[in-house]
Scaffold this motif. Structure first.
Motif, mmCIF file in Angstrom:
data_model
loop_
_atom_site.group_PDB
_atom_site.id
_atom_site.type_symbol
_atom_site.label_atom_id
_atom_site.label_comp_id
_atom_site.label_asym_id
_atom_site.label_seq_id
_atom_site.Cartn_x
_atom_site.Cartn_y
_atom_site.Cartn_z
ATOM 1 N N ASP A 347 0.801 -1.209 0.000
ATOM 2 C CA ASP A 347 0.000 0.000 0.000
ATOM 3 C C ASP A 347 0.843 1.273 0.000
ATOM 4 O OD1 ASP A 347 1.050 0.014 2.510
ATOM 5 O OD2 ASP A 347 -0.856 -0.254 3.558
ATOM 6 N N GLN A 348 2.143 1.158 -0.166
ATOM 7 C CA GLN A 348 2.974 2.347 -0.284
ATOM 8 C C GLN A 348 4.049 2.116 -1.337
ATOM 9 O OE1 GLN A 348 5.907 3.198 2.815
ATOM 10 N NE2 GLN A 348 5.116 1.466 3.977
ATOM 11 N N ALA A 349 4.334 3.177 -2.067
ATOM 12 C CA ALA A 349 5.210 3.067 -3.235
ATOM 13 C C ALA A 349 6.683 3.140 -2.838
ATOM 14 C CB ALA A 349 4.874 4.157 -4.240
ATOM 15 N N GLY A 350 7.081 2.293 -1.926
ATOM 16 C CA GLY A 350 8.474 2.194 -1.546
ATOM 17 C C GLY A 350 8.889 0.737 -1.587
ATOM 18 N N TYR A 351 10.143 0.481 -1.943
ATOM 19 C CA TYR A 351 10.637 -0.888 -2.054
ATOM 20 C C TYR A 351 11.591 -1.202 -0.907
ATOM 21 C CZ TYR A 351 9.694 -0.584 -7.194
ATOM 22 O OH TYR A 351 9.148 -0.417 -8.429
ATOM 23 N N LEU A 352 11.540 -2.429 -0.460
ATOM 24 C CA LEU A 352 12.623 -2.977 0.335
ATOM 25 C C LEU A 352 13.583 -3.667 -0.633
ATOM 26 C CD1 LEU A 352 14.149 -4.099 2.808
ATOM 27 C CD2 LEU A 352 12.454 -5.952 2.878
ATOM 28 N N VAL A 353 14.843 -3.249 -0.620
ATOM 29 C CA VAL A 353 15.861 -3.867 -1.481
ATOM 30 C C VAL A 353 16.860 -4.578 -0.571
ATOM 31 C CG1 VAL A 353 17.658 -3.490 -3.205
ATOM 32 C CG2 VAL A 353 15.587 -2.070 -3.226
ATOM 33 N N ILE A 354 17.066 -5.868 -0.834
ATOM 34 C CA ILE A 354 18.045 -6.659 -0.087
ATOM 35 C C ILE A 354 19.121 -7.125 -1.059
ATOM 36 C CG2 ILE A 354 18.424 -8.638 1.424
ATOM 37 C CD1 ILE A 354 15.463 -8.688 2.005
ATOM 38 N N ALA A 355 20.368 -6.841 -0.740
ATOM 39 C CA ALA A 355 21.484 -7.301 -1.571
ATOM 40 C C ALA A 355 22.526 -7.959 -0.681
ATOM 41 C CB ALA A 355 22.100 -6.135 -2.335
ATOM 42 N N SER A 356 23.203 -8.966 -1.225
ATOM 43 C CA SER A 356 24.247 -9.670 -0.481
ATOM 44 C C SER A 356 25.593 -9.445 -1.152
ATOM 45 C CB SER A 356 23.934 -11.169 -0.399
ATOM 46 O OG SER A 356 23.779 -11.726 -1.689
ATOM 47 N N VAL A 357 26.611 -9.294 -0.320
ATOM 48 C CA VAL A 357 27.968 -9.030 -0.791
ATOM 49 C C VAL A 357 28.916 -10.020 -0.127
ATOM 50 C CG1 VAL A 357 29.832 -7.337 -0.952
ATOM 51 C CG2 VAL A 357 27.442 -6.568 -1.048
ATOM 52 N N ASP A 358 29.745 -10.669 -0.922
ATOM 53 C CA ASP A 358 30.803 -11.536 -0.409
ATOM 54 C C ASP A 358 32.016 -10.654 -0.147
ATOM 55 O OD1 ASP A 358 32.824 -13.351 0.087
ATOM 56 O OD2 ASP A 358 32.268 -14.711 -1.544
ATOM 57 N N VAL A 359 32.415 -10.536 1.111
ATOM 58 C CA VAL A 359 33.510 -9.622 1.446
ATOM 59 C C VAL A 359 34.831 -10.066 0.837
ATOM 60 C CG1 VAL A 359 32.370 -8.885 3.563
ATOM 61 C CG2 VAL A 359 34.001 -10.789 3.644
ATOM 62 N N LYS A 360 34.899 -11.314 0.366
ATOM 63 C CA LYS A 360 36.110 -11.766 -0.325
ATOM 64 C C LYS A 360 36.108 -11.355 -1.789
ATOM 65 C CE LYS A 360 37.016 -15.740 2.682
ATOM 66 N NZ LYS A 360 37.182 -17.215 2.770
ATOM 67 N N GLN A 361 34.928 -10.955 -2.292
ATOM 68 C CA GLN A 361 34.802 -10.424 -3.653
ATOM 69 C C GLN A 361 34.040 -9.102 -3.559
ATOM 70 O OE1 GLN A 361 33.789 -13.446 -6.760
ATOM 71 N NE2 GLN A 361 33.455 -14.809 -5.004
ATOM 72 N N PRO A 362 34.691 -8.082 -3.035
ATOM 73 C CA PRO A 362 33.996 -6.870 -2.590
ATOM 74 C C PRO A 362 33.396 -5.995 -3.692
ATOM 75 C CG PRO A 362 36.365 -6.582 -2.434
ATOM 76 C CD PRO A 362 36.136 -8.024 -2.776
ATOM 77 N N GLU A 363 33.584 -6.332 -4.935
ATOM 78 C CA GLU A 363 32.983 -5.533 -6.004
ATOM 79 C C GLU A 363 31.830 -6.276 -6.666
ATOM 80 O OE1 GLU A 363 36.265 -4.452 -8.550
ATOM 81 O OE2 GLU A 363 36.478 -2.553 -7.464
ATOM 82 N N LYS A 364 31.410 -7.382 -6.072
ATOM 83 C CA LYS A 364 30.372 -8.207 -6.681
ATOM 84 C C LYS A 364 29.191 -8.374 -5.743
ATOM 85 C CE LYS A 364 29.509 -12.925 -8.373
ATOM 86 N NZ LYS A 364 30.099 -14.278 -8.541
ATOM 87 N N VAL A 365 27.987 -8.088 -6.261
ATOM 88 C CA VAL A 365 26.770 -8.401 -5.532
ATOM 89 C C VAL A 365 26.384 -9.839 -5.851
ATOM 90 C CG1 VAL A 365 24.305 -7.908 -5.319
ATOM 91 C CG2 VAL A 365 25.935 -6.027 -5.425
ATOM 92 N N VAL A 366 26.278 -10.667 -4.826
ATOM 93 C CA VAL A 366 25.992 -12.083 -5.032
ATOM 94 C C VAL A 366 24.546 -12.280 -5.467
ATOM 95 C CG1 VAL A 366 25.918 -14.361 -3.929
ATOM 96 C CG2 VAL A 366 27.765 -12.755 -3.378
#
Length: 666
Positions: A347-366
């Motif tokens: 009922d509200q125009a906002g998103y929950l965004v969940i992203a995971s990051v491997d700290v051993k590959q810090p430039e990549k979103v898993v």
């Protein structure tokens, strides 16, 4: 914190802003009081938080000339599922008929049978536009465009809470050295903070700068410091794991869009970045990489090498789909449609965004997922993520729960559920052997009630106890295995113990009534439960000060308060609202927290009761932030340290906390 102090803090924080008279705190206080008289009664602490949220939102709205709008504590929206009284599938059908909202389609991926996928960008746009229109009608504005909306938190507020599960009787760490660690909600799930130590170095984050301090007893030496590449970003907290340091920061970007000749609008967006530093060489920390996701930072958790980041993304909704921006971006790329979900109750125009990051590959979103429906708070077990949001419908409070399973960075929507009542904080939730146990304060016929629910893996109610403690509200909760404890309060503090060994039939074991109430509970060694909260006069309801209680829970059916310690005329302790501000280790028999203008450290003795080992006055000491969450106590071996915004001081615990050294930042 009471409303008066809350308003004083708001007033102080707003001093640099030239705010119109009608939006100043003293005027807003009167307006809010007048409105409150026309609404249902709510506990004082909730009223104060609502007043703060409303005032900050209005000041921000005026300041940026309708660039943004706070979405937290939203009102009832005409045409929304709440206004339609939706609680079940039949309610959704009625809502669709009345509003013309697009019906949801069958989803094709795991988890989508409960939380449906979006079938097309057109469906997503139409749903968002409908929510946007409903919100604008209720707020009394014309259609809200993206130019009038902002990311939640552009005017930051302290978060609690809490967020707010199974007790960490000792914190997790890379090794078992004798040093303090962040006070965690869930064993095995790490949390970010502003001060960390690895037993040899102290890492202190203040003002978006991290200072690395070599700590050898009384000898303190600043080795290096880290400042972000983007100077205008705000660092919220950090994680430390061996020689990897993660900083979580937010920033804003704005652009001007000419809508028609000589008419311009400002589009504003927030983003969150995870910066990863290699700190093998403490003198020369090196940036290993970073990831970025749209949305203002809500919270995060870390399990193993995987860091999970939660943001709230506000789409830019304009008159046409082509001119709107409704797909969030992660690491520079637009999220694919199959990773976006649209719950039936949104009922509200906002998103929950969940992203995971491997700290051993810090430039990549898993992995990444987005769901249309912002969450206010989060509880994360070792297996699942729970996003929590509250709404008020037809005279009653409801809590909506989103469940995501996670493992090795992979995130999968699992279930969605709805219970009656509102949650005090995330400690009101706990997962155990596949069941989610929840205690909530309900409201019915102008009276507060307590409900306990046991939800199965699909978030369906499996067992429950309802209508407990009439006229009282939940103030704290803690679970350990098959036993749960929760505190309700009106004039006295009933501490309930509950047997959860049979999830289908939970049973109240006992009820202990004492004066005041505990706002935070922590298991303290074998058969003991520590409570930190407020002492209250049971006859007048007057607050008397901060109260520390020790409960004997050896027999859960006959809990006893065996000792208490009252800090008379003390009222503000950040640790009550932010458990990470509490330094605690039951095995070492030590706990400490900031209170008013002092930092206090206690131990507990079975014969003597609570022993105040250390009291340090923070007043007039510039190195510490009074009335903030910035002061942290920590220890390495037998040296206790107080860390503040301008420095660190060292004290010898074996010599009665004698001050032995210090370091002032330049």
């Amino acid at each position: 914190m009471d409303e008066k102090k809350m308003l004083e803090r708001i007033k102080k924080s707003a001093e640099p802003i030239d705010v119109p008279e009608s939006l100043k705190p003293e005027f807003m206080e009167d307006i809010l009081k007048e409105k409150e008289q026309k609404r249902r009664k709510i506990p004082l602490y909730r009223a104060g938080a609502a007043a703060a949220a409303a005032l900050i939102a209005l000041v921000a709205l005026w300041q940026i000339n309708h660039i943004g709008m706070q979405q937290e504590d939203r009102p009832q929206m005409e045409g929304s599922t709440e206004a339609a009284g939706y609680t079940e599938a039949a309610g959704l059908e009625e809502y669709v008929k009345e509003t013309g909202a697009p019906e949801k389609t069958d989803a094709a991926a795991d988890g989508a049978g409960v939380i449906p996928h979006v079938s097309s960008e057109e469906e997503l746009y139409l749903a968002l536009a409908d929510m946007n229109q409903a919100m604008s009608r209720d707020m009394g504005y014309g259609a809200l465009t993206g130019d009038m909306m902002k990311e939640e938190g552009a005017v930051p507020m302290d978060s609690a809470p809490a967020e707010d599960a199974e007790s960490s009787m000792e914190s997790t760490a890379a090794n078992n050295g004798d040093y303090s660690q962040t006070n965690l909600q869930e064993v095995g799930v790490d949390e970010g903070d502003i001060v960390k130590t690895d037993g040899n170095y102290i890492y202190a984050l203040y003002g978006s700068t991290v200072r690395i301090i070599k700590a050898e007893g009384e000898n303190l030496e600043k080795i290096s410091e880290i400042s972000l590449p983007e100077k205008d970003e705000e660092v919220h907290e950090m994680y430390l794991d061996g020689n990897v340091l993660n900083l979580i920061a937010t920033g804003n970007e704005a652009s001007i869009d000419e809508q028609e000749e000589d008419v311009y609008f400002i589009d504003r967006k927030s983003y969150t970045r995870v910066y990863t530093y290699d700190i093998h060489e403490k003198e020369t920390p090196k940036l290993s990489g970073y990831t970025e996701q749209e949305g203002y930072y809500k919270t995060s958790r870390k399990n193993g090498d995987m860091l999970y980041v939660f943001t709230e993304y506000t789409p830019i909704i304009k008159d046409t789909q082509e001119s709107s921006t409704i797909m969030p971006r992660v690491s520079g790329g637009v999220m694919p449609l199959e990773d976006i979900y649209l719950p039936e109750y949104a009922d509200q125009a906002g998103y929950l965004v969940i992203a995971s990051v491997d700290v051993k590959q810090p430039e990549k979103v898993v992995d990444h997922k987005a769901i249309v429906s912002a969450a206010d708070r989060f509880y994360v077990s070792t297996e699942n993520i729970y996003g929590i949001s509250s709404h008020y419908e037809n005279g009653r409070d409801y809590t909506q729960i989103l469940k995501f399973s996670y493992r090795d960075g992979k995130i999968k929507p699992a279930a969605a559920g709805d219970i009656r009542g509102y949650l005090n904080d995330t400690f009101s939730m706990n997962e155990h052997e596949g069941y989610l146990r929840v205690v909530a304060t309900d409201w019915n016929n102008d009276e507060e009630l307590t409900n306990l629910y046991v939800l199965d893996e699909n978030l369906d109610v499996y067992g429950k106890i309802e209508n407990l403690a009439p006229g009282e509200s939940i103030r704290s909760a803690r679970f350990l295995g098959d036993i749960g404890y929760f505190v309700t309060f009106r004039d006295t503090d009933p501490l309930f113990s509950v047997d959860l060994s049979s999830p289908k039939e939970p049973k109240i074991l006992g009820e202990l009534k004492v004066t005041g109430f505990s706002a935070y509970l922590h298991f303290y060694g074998e058969n003991k439960l520590l409570g930190i909260g407020n002492e209250v006069d049971p006859e007048t309801g007057e607050y008397k000060g901060i109260k520390v209680s020790m409960f004997d829970i050896s027999d859960p059916s006959d809990v006893k308060e065996i000792d208490k310690y009252v800090l008379k005329d003390n009222y503000h302790c950040p640790g009550i609202y932010n458990y990470k501000a509490i330094m605690i280790n039951p095995e070492k028999n030590i706990f400490g927290f900031e209170c008013e203008e002092n930092y206090l450290v206690f131990s507990y003795d079975g014969e003597k009761g609570f022993v105040n080992e250390f009291l340090y006055e923070l007043k007039d000491k510039e190195e510490f932030e009074v009335y903030g969450n910035g002061t942290r106590g920590l220890y390495i071996g037998q040296t206790f340290y107080l860390s503040g915004s301008n420095g660190i001081e060292a004290f010898d615990m074996e010599r009665g906390f004698e001050k032995t050294g210090g370091l002032t930042y330049e």
